[in-house]
Write a protein that holds these residues in place. Structure first.
Motif, PDB file in Angstrom:
ATOM      1  N   ASN A  47      54.113  30.565  77.448  1.00 52.70           N
ATOM      2  CA  ASN A  47      55.205  31.434  77.022  1.00 52.70           C
ATOM      3  C   ASN A  47      54.760  32.889  77.144  1.00 52.70           C
ATOM      4  N   PRO A  48      54.844  33.475  78.326  1.00 51.66           N
ATOM      5  CA  PRO A  48      54.292  34.822  78.527  1.00 51.66           C
ATOM      6  C   PRO A  48      54.974  35.905  77.712  1.00 51.66           C
ATOM      7  N   SER A  49      56.211  35.706  77.301  1.00 52.67           N
ATOM      8  CA  SER A  49      56.912  36.726  76.518  1.00 52.67           C
ATOM      9  C   SER A  49      56.611  36.626  75.031  1.00 52.67           C
ATOM     10  N   GLU A  50      56.128  35.484  74.596  1.00 50.84           N
ATOM     11  CA  GLU A  50      55.851  35.260  73.179  1.00 50.84           C
ATOM     12  C   GLU A  50      54.390  35.621  72.887  1.00 50.84           C
ATOM     13  N   THR A  51      54.130  36.874  72.658  1.00 55.93           N
ATOM     14  CA  THR A  51      52.773  37.334  72.387  1.00 55.93           C
ATOM     15  C   THR A  51      52.726  38.039  71.028  1.00 55.93           C
ATOM     16  N   TYR A  52      51.554  37.997  70.413  1.00 59.93           N
ATOM     17  CA  TYR A  52      51.361  38.569  69.091  1.00 59.93           C
ATOM     18  C   TYR A  52      50.110  39.441  69.098  1.00 59.93           C
ATOM     19  N   ARG A  53      49.973  40.234  68.074  1.00 61.94           N
ATOM     20  CA  ARG A  53      48.785  41.071  67.958  1.00 61.94           C
ATOM     21  C   ARG A  53      47.547  40.190  67.800  1.00 61.94           C
ATOM     22  N   TYR A  54      46.439  40.675  68.319  1.00 61.81           N
ATOM     23  CA  TYR A  54      45.216  39.877  68.343  1.00 61.81           C
ATOM     24  C   TYR A  54      44.800  39.457  66.939  1.00 61.81           C
ATOM     25  N   PHE A  55      44.876  40.369  65.992  1.00 59.44           N
ATOM     26  CA  PHE A  55      44.407  40.073  64.648  1.00 59.44           C
ATOM     27  C   PHE A  55      45.480  39.445  63.762  1.00 59.44           C
ATOM     28  N   ASP A  56      46.585  38.973  64.392  1.00 65.00           N
ATOM     29  CA  ASP A  56      47.526  38.148  63.633  1.00 65.00           C
ATOM     30  C   ASP A  56      46.902  36.798  63.290  1.00 65.00           C
ATOM     31  N   LEU A  57      45.930  36.362  64.094  1.00 70.76           N
ATOM     32  CA  LEU A  57      45.133  35.199  63.737  1.00 70.76           C
ATOM     33  C   LEU A  57      43.905  35.677  62.956  1.00 70.76           C
ATOM     34  N   PRO A  58      43.382  34.878  62.049  1.00 64.32           N
ATOM     35  CA  PRO A  58      42.288  35.330  61.170  1.00 64.32           C
ATOM     36  C   PRO A  58      40.926  35.374  61.864  1.00 64.32           C
ATOM     37  N   PHE A  59      40.840  36.166  62.956  1.00 64.54           N
ATOM     38  CA  PHE A  59      39.564  36.377  63.608  1.00 64.54           C
ATOM     39  C   PHE A  59      38.700  37.317  62.757  1.00 64.54           C
ATOM     40  N   CYS A  60      37.466  37.529  63.222  1.00 68.83           N
ATOM     41  CA  CYS A  60      36.588  38.499  62.574  1.00 68.83           C
ATOM     42  C   CYS A  60      37.140  39.903  62.786  1.00 68.83           C
ATOM     43  N   ILE A  61      37.415  40.602  61.720  1.00 67.28           N
ATOM     44  CA  ILE A  61      38.019  41.933  61.791  1.00 67.28           C
ATOM     45  C   ILE A  61      36.916  42.989  61.675  1.00 67.28           C
ATOM     46  N   PRO A  62      36.824  43.920  62.614  1.00 66.30           N
ATOM     47  CA  PRO A  62      35.801  44.981  62.509  1.00 66.30           C
ATOM     48  C   PRO A  62      36.074  45.894  61.314  1.00 66.30           C
ATOM     49  N   ASP A  63      35.052  46.644  60.944  1.00 66.85           N
ATOM     50  CA  ASP A  63      35.182  47.520  59.770  1.00 66.85           C
ATOM     51  C   ASP A  63      36.248  48.586  59.972  1.00 66.85           C
ATOM     52  N   HIS A  64      36.316  49.131  61.177  1.00 66.24           N
ATOM     53  CA  HIS A  64      37.283  50.200  61.455  1.00 66.24           C
ATOM     54  C   HIS A  64      38.106  49.803  62.684  1.00 66.24           C
ATOM     55  N   ILE A  65      39.379  49.551  62.462  1.00 64.89           N
ATOM     56  CA  ILE A  65      40.282  49.191  63.558  1.00 64.89           C
ATOM     57  C   ILE A  65      40.989  50.448  64.034  1.00 64.89           C
ATOM     58  N   LYS A  66      40.826  50.736  65.309  1.00 70.05           N
ATOM     59  CA  LYS A  66      41.441  51.920  65.905  1.00 70.05           C
ATOM     60  C   LYS A  66      42.496  51.480  66.911  1.00 70.05           C
ATOM     61  N   GLU A  67      43.723  51.928  66.698  1.00 69.56           N
ATOM     62  CA  GLU A  67      44.796  51.621  67.636  1.00 69.56           C
ATOM     63  C   GLU A  67      44.783  52.614  68.786  1.00 69.56           C
ATOM     64  N   LYS A  68      44.942  52.089  69.970  1.00 73.11           N
ATOM     65  CA  LYS A  68      44.918  52.941  71.157  1.00 73.11           C
ATOM     66  C   LYS A  68      46.322  53.465  71.464  1.00 73.11           C
ATOM     67  N   LYS A  69      46.399  54.739  71.762  1.00 73.17           N
ATOM     68  CA  LYS A  69      47.686  55.338  72.124  1.00 73.17           C
ATOM     69  C   LYS A  69      48.109  54.796  73.481  1.00 73.17           C
ATOM     70  N   GLU A  70      49.339  54.302  73.529  1.00 77.87           N
ATOM     71  CA  GLU A  70      49.799  53.611  74.726  1.00 77.87           C
ATOM     72  C   GLU A  70      50.935  54.364  75.399  1.00 77.87           C
ATOM     73  N   ALA A  71      51.028  54.160  76.710  1.00 78.15           N
ATOM     74  CA  ALA A  71      52.119  54.751  77.481  1.00 78.15           C
ATOM     75  C   ALA A  71      53.400  53.955  77.261  1.00 78.15           C
ATOM     76  N   LEU A  72      54.499  54.533  77.668  1.00 76.81           N
ATOM     77  CA  LEU A  72      55.796  53.899  77.468  1.00 76.81           C
ATOM     78  C   LEU A  72      55.858  52.534  78.135  1.00 76.81           C
ATOM     79  N   GLY A  73      55.366  52.452  79.376  1.00 78.55           N
ATOM     80  CA  GLY A  73      55.415  51.182  80.095  1.00 78.55           C
ATOM     81  C   GLY A  73      54.583  50.105  79.436  1.00 78.55           C
ATOM     82  N   GLU A  74      53.446  50.482  78.847  1.00 73.39           N
ATOM     83  CA  GLU A  74      52.605  49.504  78.160  1.00 73.39           C
ATOM     84  C   GLU A  74      53.327  48.933  76.938  1.00 73.39           C
ATOM     85  N   VAL A  75      54.020  49.777  76.205  1.00 70.06           N
ATOM     86  CA  VAL A  75      54.762  49.302  75.035  1.00 70.06           C
ATOM     87  C   VAL A  75      55.874  48.356  75.480  1.00 70.06           C
ATOM     88  N   LEU A  76      56.583  48.710  76.557  1.00 71.01           N
ATOM     89  CA  LEU A  76      57.634  47.842  77.084  1.00 71.01           C
ATOM     90  C   LEU A  76      57.063  46.511  77.560  1.00 71.01           C
TER      91      LEU A  76
END
Length: 607
Positions: A47-76
């Motif tokens: 299901n290529p359209s059904e995607t979720y954020r990586y840390f929606d699953l209980p993986f090992c979470i780093p101490d500081h999570i930094k979100e990367k600024k994305e271009a318009l096409g990447e968000v789409l």
């Protein structure tokens, strides 16, 4: 008014069309220097359209999570990049380094098990190189479904290749022996580890993306792919050539017959397409809708040509995240003036009414004294954009309900609204003004009589729907082979890179559509049916209906997509795409038929 618009377009092009790069802009690193690693998303593999954020699953979470600024096409595109959990410093080998230890609760075990059952994969980017991998596996061998065993991979091994001070390639391999049993709903202790091995290579940095192009949605041998495409094109060209020969012979005989009978025309009854010369250029019903459909189709044709040109020059190279979506959005906005010009100018040629003074829209000089077909412009702007907007609202709401990354953030929606308000709408109005002031008149070789002739009774196969079925089949057969590879790229994890083949198929599609529409228009006129305007548009665009029918086949026979969200996205957006093909090919078919009808009636003596 226009200066802010130009500044907005310039800034949008500068900051949005370029893909996001790694933090190290030159991609050069010193030994031991951190290399940017971003975790992107997870989701069911099929299901290529059904995607979720990586840390929606209980993986090992780093101490500081930094979100990367994305271009318009990447968000789409549904990308949501955050700093990854692994530390992959340049040229630093690691052997079973501990990522984290954690006790998984029953709820977390159940969450992981459901993800493993659906073949969840993860995607990351390391120095802008993609990393893929499955999070676990299901042991089904020799077991009933109730006895399946579910395992979560605990160890990841990274093989990284480098050339001097640059990263060339990276692959992730899961250790099949280091797994965590998730079959039972109970708390378990998890220990996630990883290892890194660096290897030198002589592959230059400029060619590090070539392997992704080679692993695209093509057969193992390129010659087979070319042969299949050429064979399809040759078959279609032979069929159209055969029809063209027959049609030209019939026309030649018609011209000889009508020329020979001109002196005795008053003494005998005329038959065939010459008989309706006083009605053939009678304007169609629903002039505004027809002009709007022609304008939208012309805009989408222009959009397709520009996208092909960008693909041929290499803009859409593998994993240039969001470049295609950015190009589609901006080119659609910038070509809206073409839709306005084509629709309004043709509406004017059709002697359309409902012209409203432009001063009501506070347009600047010198446009303030012009009159605009407001209803026609509104129809042009909403004929394709309206269904697309409604589809987007429904699908975006579905994505929000699923908490999927396909749901657009509020800020992105505001940007799209600004593009529509500051770029699309003004260009549409400017195109309408230019079309109104073009001054072109409709060129009809024959005068139209005051009252239309009655159309004789026609057999069932000459009605609109059977004619559309015949018209759409041949163009569809020209693109049938290539459709699978396109679908595997758009609705799968393959990469389509051979735009030259796709462009050739597109040209063949246009030629076949134009010729088939011309042939059916001739046979319609020969049957003394002068309502060819809408018929030629519908027959030309009927290939879009065939493509949507292929969607049903692909979904059930060639893919493993499932679930309400993925099904909605597939059929919803494919409906918009096929509708766009309908408008574009309908405009092509009508233009070809119009040229043909004008030509044959210029060749005879019209009273």
């Amino acid at each position: 008014m226009w200066k802010p618009i130009s500044i907005f377009i310039f800034l949008l092009l500068c900051h949005r069309i370029s893909p996001v790069r790694s933090d190290a802009s030159n991609h050069r690193y010193q030994p031991g220097e951190p290399v940017p690693l971003y975790a992107n998303k997870i989701g069911p593999f099929h299901n290529p359209s059904e995607t979720y954020r990586y840390f929606d699953l209980p993986f090992c979470i780093p101490d500081h999570i930094k979100e990367k600024k994305e271009a318009l096409g990447e968000v789409l595109n549904g990308d949501r990049l955050v700093s990854g959990p692994y530390s992959l410093d340049f040229l630093v080998d690691k052997e079973s380094d501990l990522l984290c230890k954690k006790k998984l609760t029953k709820e977390e075990v159940s969450q992981f098990r459901k993800a493993v059952e659906k073949d969840y994969y993860f995607q990351m980017y390391y120095d802008d190189l993609p990393i893929w991998g499955l999070i676990g596996r299901v042991d089904r061998e020799g077991r009933a479904e109730k006895d399946y065993r579910y395992y979560l991979y605990e160890h990841v091994h990274f093989d990284i290749q480098y050339n001097k001070d640059r990263v060339i390639d990276i692959t992730a391999r899961m250790d099949l022996h280091s797994v965590l049993d998730l079959t039972e709903d109970k708390e378990v202790d998890a220990e996630f580890t990883y290892s890194v091995k660096w290897n030198e290579t002589d592959i230059p940095f400029e060619k590090r993306m070539d392997k992704y192009a080679q692993n695209s949605s093509l057969p193992h041998h390129l010659e087979i792919h070319w042969f299949s495409i050429v064979n399809s094109c040759v078959t279609v060209l032979l069929l159209t050539g055969f029809l063209a020969t027959i049609l030209m012979r019939i026309l030649k005989n018609d011209f000889i017959k009508y020329t020979h009978d001109e002196e005795s025309a008053d003494d005998q009854d005329e038959t065939g397409w010459k008989y309706i010369r006083g009605d053939v250029f009678r304007f169609p019903k629903y002039k505004s809708l027809f002009a709007a459909a022609l304008g939208c189709g012309t805009q989408l044709f222009t959009l397709a040509v520009f996208i092909f040109l960008l693909g041929l020059v290499g803009v859409f190279y593998p994993y240039n995240r969001g470049a295609l979506f950015t190009a589609l959005l901006l080119m659609y906005a910038l070509t809206s003036g073409i839709a306005g010009y084509t629709s309004t100018s043709f509406y004017r040629q059709l002697e359309g009414s409902n012209w409203v003074c432009a001063a009501r829209f506070s347009l600047p000089f010198p446009f303030s004294n012009d009159a605009l077909p407001v209803r026609n412009l509104l129809l042009t702007g909403s004929l394709f954009g309206g269904p697309l907007f409604l589809t987007f609202c429904f699908l975006n709401s579905t994505a929000i309900a699923y908490s999927a990354t396909a749901a657009l953030p509020f800020g992105t929606i505001i940007v799209i609204i600004l593009i529509w308000t500051l770029v699309t709408s003004p260009l549409l109005v400017l195109g309408g003004i230019a079309g109104k002031n073009s001054g072109t008149e409709f060129q009809a070789p024959c005068r139209t009589t005051k009252y239309p002739r009655e159309i004789p009774e026609l057999p069932w196969y000459r009605y609109t729907i059977p004619q559309m079925a015949m018209a759409g089949f041949l163009p569809f057969s020209a693109i049938y082979i290539e459709l699978y590879y396109i679908f595997a790229s758009v609705w799968g994890h393959k990469i389509y890179t051979i735009y030259s083949i796709l462009f050739i198929v597109f040209i063949i599609l246009l030629i076949v559509t134009a010729f088939v529409t011309v042939a059916l228009t001739y046979f319609q006129l020969a049957a003394e049916d002068h309502n060819w305007w809408w018929r030629s548009f519908l027959c030309g665009g009927s290939t879009g209906i065939f493509i949507y029918s292929y969607c049903l086949y692909y979904y059930h026979a060639r893919s493993d997509m499932s679930g309400f969200m993925q099904t909605s996205f597939f059929f919803g957006y494919m409906a918009c795409i096929c509708y766009g093909f309908f408008l574009m090919l309908g405009a092509v078919g009508f233009r070809a038929a119009l040229v043909f009808v004008r030509h044959i009636y210029r060749s005879i003596k019209c009273e």
